[in-house]
Design an enzyme around this catalytic site. Structure first.
Site, PDB file in Angstrom:
ATOM      1  N   LYS A 125      -6.883 -10.145  -2.741  1.00  0.00           N
ATOM      2  CA  LYS A 125      -7.552  -8.851  -2.609  1.00  0.00           C
ATOM      3  C   LYS A 125      -8.833  -8.980  -1.788  1.00  0.00           C
ATOM      4  CE  LYS A 125      -4.802  -6.612  -5.630  1.00  0.00           C
ATOM      5  NZ  LYS A 125      -3.906  -7.711  -6.025  1.00  0.00           N
ATOM      6  N   LYS A 160      -7.938  -0.940  -8.481  1.00  0.00           N
ATOM      7  CA  LYS A 160      -7.020  -2.013  -8.874  1.00  0.00           C
ATOM      8  C   LYS A 160      -7.788  -3.269  -9.261  1.00  0.00           C
ATOM      9  CE  LYS A 160      -6.074  -2.912  -3.937  1.00  0.00           C
ATOM     10  NZ  LYS A 160      -5.015  -2.942  -2.917  1.00  0.00           N
ATOM     11  N   ARG A 210       4.836  -4.806   4.497  1.00  0.00           N
ATOM     12  CA  ARG A 210       4.591  -6.234   4.444  1.00  0.00           C
ATOM     13  C   ARG A 210       4.838  -6.802   5.847  1.00  0.00           C
ATOM     14  NH1 ARG A 210       4.617 -10.218   0.768  1.00  0.00           N
ATOM     15  NH2 ARG A 210       3.019  -8.847  -0.136  1.00  0.00           N
ATOM     16  N   ARG A 225       7.679  -0.884   2.036  1.00  0.00           N
ATOM     17  CA  ARG A 225       8.057  -0.708   0.631  1.00  0.00           C
ATOM     18  C   ARG A 225       7.632   0.694   0.212  1.00  0.00           C
ATOM     19  NH1 ARG A 225       4.783  -5.926  -0.686  1.00  0.00           N
ATOM     20  NH2 ARG A 225       3.524  -4.780   0.810  1.00  0.00           N
ATOM     21  N   ARG A 233       2.890   3.558  -6.152  1.00  0.00           N
ATOM     22  CA  ARG A 233       2.984   2.166  -5.720  1.00  0.00           C
ATOM     23  C   ARG A 233       4.288   1.914  -4.978  1.00  0.00           C
ATOM     24  NH1 ARG A 233       2.514  -0.508 -11.470  1.00  0.00           N
ATOM     25  NH2 ARG A 233       4.058   1.147 -11.780  1.00  0.00           N
ATOM     26  N   ASP A 273      -0.524  -6.852   3.931  1.00  0.00           N
ATOM     27  CA  ASP A 273      -0.102  -5.541   3.442  1.00  0.00           C
ATOM     28  C   ASP A 273      -0.843  -4.470   4.225  1.00  0.00           C
ATOM     29  OD1 ASP A 273       1.549  -6.747   1.646  1.00  0.00           O
ATOM     30  OD2 ASP A 273       0.310  -6.358  -0.117  1.00  0.00           O
ATOM     31  N   GLU A 281      -4.349  -5.841   1.815  1.00  0.00           N
ATOM     32  CA  GLU A 281      -4.376  -7.145   1.161  1.00  0.00           C
ATOM     33  C   GLU A 281      -3.899  -8.216   2.134  1.00  0.00           C
ATOM     34  OE1 GLU A 281      -2.348  -7.490  -2.574  1.00  0.00           O
ATOM     35  OE2 GLU A 281      -3.148  -5.602  -3.348  1.00  0.00           O
ATOM     36  N   ASN A 283      -1.902 -11.707   1.581  1.00  0.00           N
ATOM     37  CA  ASN A 283      -1.185 -12.520   0.603  1.00  0.00           C
ATOM     38  C   ASN A 283      -0.940 -13.916   1.148  1.00  0.00           C
ATOM     39  OD1 ASN A 283      -0.159 -10.401  -1.590  1.00  0.00           O
ATOM     40  ND2 ASN A 283      -0.067  -9.455   0.420  1.00  0.00           N
TER      41      ASN A 283
END
Length: 315
Positions: A125, A160, A210, A225, A233, A273, A281, A283
């Site tokens: 994050k 979040k 992604r 997504r 979400r 993301d 984000e 990852n």
């Protein structure tokens, strides 16, 4: 090459979508030897090298019994040509300790991807803070008053936890501020925990994309997504639908701006993301979506990854 995958238990893999499985399959196809272990199998003892109890495996091609265990051996990690760290989040204290064990193995000559120190330095994050030019308005705090001011400014926000995964613990608060106080209390635990607020990006309706970056270069397709029903979400774990699509110009700009920087730090595989035009984000622990992109587009993501792994080891 002789490869070791540090991962969750093999018996827990859902091979029809598992990214680590797709890496193993491509590596075996090229003739590389495969072994696996869990972080709990790794140990260090003074006067010795970092070692692990590993499982040498052969993939069978069967959908049920997908691997055969050929041997269990106690080996020094530096005996492998490459170690691929693929333990799924959360990044908890045990994950943290595992990175230190792997970093000691690096000092002894092991090659670990992604590099353990880089995993620690890039919390998923918070890593976006380094790249504010790509990020929507964002606040990181444990101060509830700061969050209320942020909400007053932006009116529609996402909140979040910093240690969540798969969409866990994500809240949306609209202009009416309904339940904002309760959500703040839940996330900051009476001021004890830091969390994140971001301006809501309505393009989430078209998907939380992604974007994979391998060896500093973007995969040419993302997996969008898409939230289903009334869900905000898009995470696949939260019921989102994955739709592969070519990178937009903005996706590519973000990936090409960030990818080479992170690759230089030892992050061979990164999952960005992106919602709309904004990075949300970065990852680095165990990025996924290899199989979904490959199946829907024909672009062989596992092959791109193993190419990059081979080049990194050769270099």
């Amino acid at each position: 090459m002789n490869l070791l995958f540090v991962a969750d238990p093999l018996e827990s893999f859902k091979i029809q979508k598992d990214t680590t499985f797709s890496m193993m399959r491509e590596a075996q196809r090229r003739g590389h030897r495969i072994a696996a272990c869990e972080p709990a199998d790794i140990r260090w003892r003074s006067g010795e090298k970092v070692r692990a109890r590993v499982r040498a495996i052969q993939l069978t091609g069967d959908g049920e019994r997908w691997f055969e265990e050929r041997a269990r051996e106690d080996m020094a990690l530096r005996e492998f040509d490459a170690i691929v760290m693929r333990k799924d989040p959360p990044f908890d204290t045990e994950y943290f300790y595992a990175t230190h064990l792997l970093e000691q193995a690096e000092r002894e000559g092991a090659r670990v991807f992604n590099r353990p120190g880089a995993l620690r330095d890039h919390p998923e994050k918070l890593a976006v803070m380094e790249f504010p030019q790509f990020v929507s308005p964002t606040l990181v705090t444990r101060d509830g008053a700061e969050v209320r001011r942020f909400h007053e400014e932006h009116r529609d926000i996402i909140l979040k936890p910093l240690d969540g995964m798969g969409g866990m613990g994500i809240f949306r608060v609209g202009a009416d501020g309904l339940n904002l106080g309760s959500i703040i209390e839940t996330l900051n635990r009476d001021g004890a925990s830091t969390f994140m607020a971001q301006r809501f990006v309505p393009e989430i309706a078209q998907g939380d994309k992604r974007v994979l970056v391998i060896g500093g270069k973007p995969v040419p397709f993302s997996l969008a997504r898409i939230p289903q029903g009334s869900e905000v979400r898009g995470n696949l774990a939260a019921g989102g639908k994955g739709v592969a699509q070519p990178l937009s110009d903005r996706d590519r700009e973000i990936a090409e701006g960030i990818g080479p920087v992170l690759a230089q730090r030892g992050l061979l595989l990164v999952g960005l993301d992106v919602i709309g035009d904004y990075l949300t984000e970065i990852n680095v622990t165990s990025p996924t979506c290899f199989q979904e992109i490959t199946q829907q587009t024909g672009f062989d993501v596992p092959a791109m990854f193993v190419d990059a792994l081979e080049q990194a080891v050769a270099g």
